[in-house]
Write a protein that holds these residues in place. Structure first.
Motif, short mmCIF file in Angstrom:
data_model
loop_
_atom_site.label_atom_id
_atom_site.label_comp_id
_atom_site.label_asym_id
_atom_site.label_seq_id
_atom_site.Cartn_x
_atom_site.Cartn_y
_atom_site.Cartn_z
N LYS A 155 -5.07 2.02 -2.21
CA LYS A 155 -3.79 3.06 -2.38
C LYS A 155 -2.66 2.10 -1.66
O LYS A 155 -1.54 2.50 -2.07
CB LYS A 155 -4.04 4.29 -1.48
CG LYS A 155 -5.14 5.05 -1.73
CD LYS A 155 -4.94 5.85 -3.27
CE LYS A 155 -6.05 6.92 -3.52
NZ LYS A 155 -6.28 6.62 -4.90
N GLU A 156 -2.94 1.58 -0.67
CA GLU A 156 -1.85 0.69 -0.08
C GLU A 156 -2.06 -0.83 -0.21
O GLU A 156 -3.01 -1.37 0.43
CB GLU A 156 -1.75 1.06 1.49
CG GLU A 156 -1.57 2.65 1.93
CD GLU A 156 -0.14 2.91 1.74
OE1 GLU A 156 0.61 1.92 2.08
OE2 GLU A 156 0.21 4.13 1.61
N TYR A 157 -1.09 -1.32 -0.90
CA TYR A 157 -1.26 -2.78 -1.22
C TYR A 157 -0.10 -3.23 -1.76
O TYR A 157 0.82 -2.49 -2.36
CB TYR A 157 -2.62 -3.12 -2.25
CG TYR A 157 -2.27 -2.60 -3.48
CD1 TYR A 157 -1.91 -3.37 -4.60
CD2 TYR A 157 -2.61 -1.08 -3.72
CE1 TYR A 157 -1.71 -2.98 -5.72
CE2 TYR A 157 -2.63 -0.74 -5.27
CZ TYR A 157 -2.29 -1.65 -6.09
OH TYR A 157 -1.99 -1.08 -7.50
N SER A 158 0.07 -4.60 -1.86
CA SER A 158 1.03 -5.26 -2.87
C SER A 158 0.42 -6.19 -3.90
O SER A 158 -0.78 -6.80 -3.53
CB SER A 158 2.08 -5.82 -1.95
OG SER A 158 1.60 -6.74 -1.13
N ILE A 159 1.06 -6.41 -4.76
CA ILE A 159 0.72 -7.53 -5.55
C ILE A 159 1.68 -8.42 -5.89
O ILE A 159 2.70 -8.06 -6.03
CB ILE A 159 -0.01 -6.83 -6.92
CG1 ILE A 159 -0.73 -7.90 -7.75
CG2 ILE A 159 1.16 -5.99 -7.55
CD1 ILE A 159 -1.31 -7.15 -9.00
#
Length: 172
Positions: A155-159
């Motif tokens: 749910k909480e991430y960056s790419i």
């Protein structure tokens, strides 16, 4: 007189049926690349004369990577609509020199989608940061301009994605 009236009424009915049949044939139902291009030209206001360069099927949905004549790129998602037809769901639009990073819910699962149409590249390196922790870098071959996708339950991430051409030039 009655015969002429009957012929006129039949002619009107045949014309009406003809108009409906003609409009039905012109309606793009998304079952071919060409019909999906027509749908894109109607659905996406940014970009003119869309051409689909790459497609993948993902859990029954079609993901199309396309470019326009005015230097735009898109990843468009088409969902199944029955009878081998597809309807436009959404798109992620960028300038062609930008990497498209986005995602979509497909059959209840979130998929990250990545595509780059700005230059001929050899590979991409994708890095996720989850809960502040940088994950191992993922490597994907991009010689065929493939659309990259990952099912992602986080749910909480960056790419972050970086593409490289055969000369080592970096695109981010």
């Amino acid at each position: 007189m009655k015969k002429k009236l009957l012929i006129a009424i039949l002619a009107v009915i045949i014309c009406i049926i003809g108009v409906f049949a003609y409009n039905f044939c012109l309606t793009s139902n998304g079952d071919t690349v060409e019909s999906r291009e027509k749908i894109l030209n109607k659905a996406i206001s940014r970009g003119n004369d869309w051409t689909i360069a790459k497609e993948i099927e993902l859990d029954g949905y079609i993901i199309s990577g396309a470019y326009s004549t005015d230097n735009k790129s898109t990843l468009a998602i088409f969902k199944p609509a029955g009878n081998s037809s597809y309807e436009f769901l959404t798109s992620i639009n960028r300038n062609s020199e930008d990497i498209i990073i986005g995602g979509s819910v497909i059959n209840g699962n979130w998929y990250d989608l990545i595509w780059f149409n700005g230059a001929k590249t050899e590979h991409a390196e994708i890095t996720y940061t989850i809960n502040g922790e940088i994950q191992d870098t993922l490597w994907r071959d991009t010689k065929n301009m493939d659309i990259i996708y990952f099912e992602n339950p986080e749910k909480e991430y960056s790419i972050h994605a970086v593409y490289y051409d055969s000369n080592g030039n970096k695109y981010e």
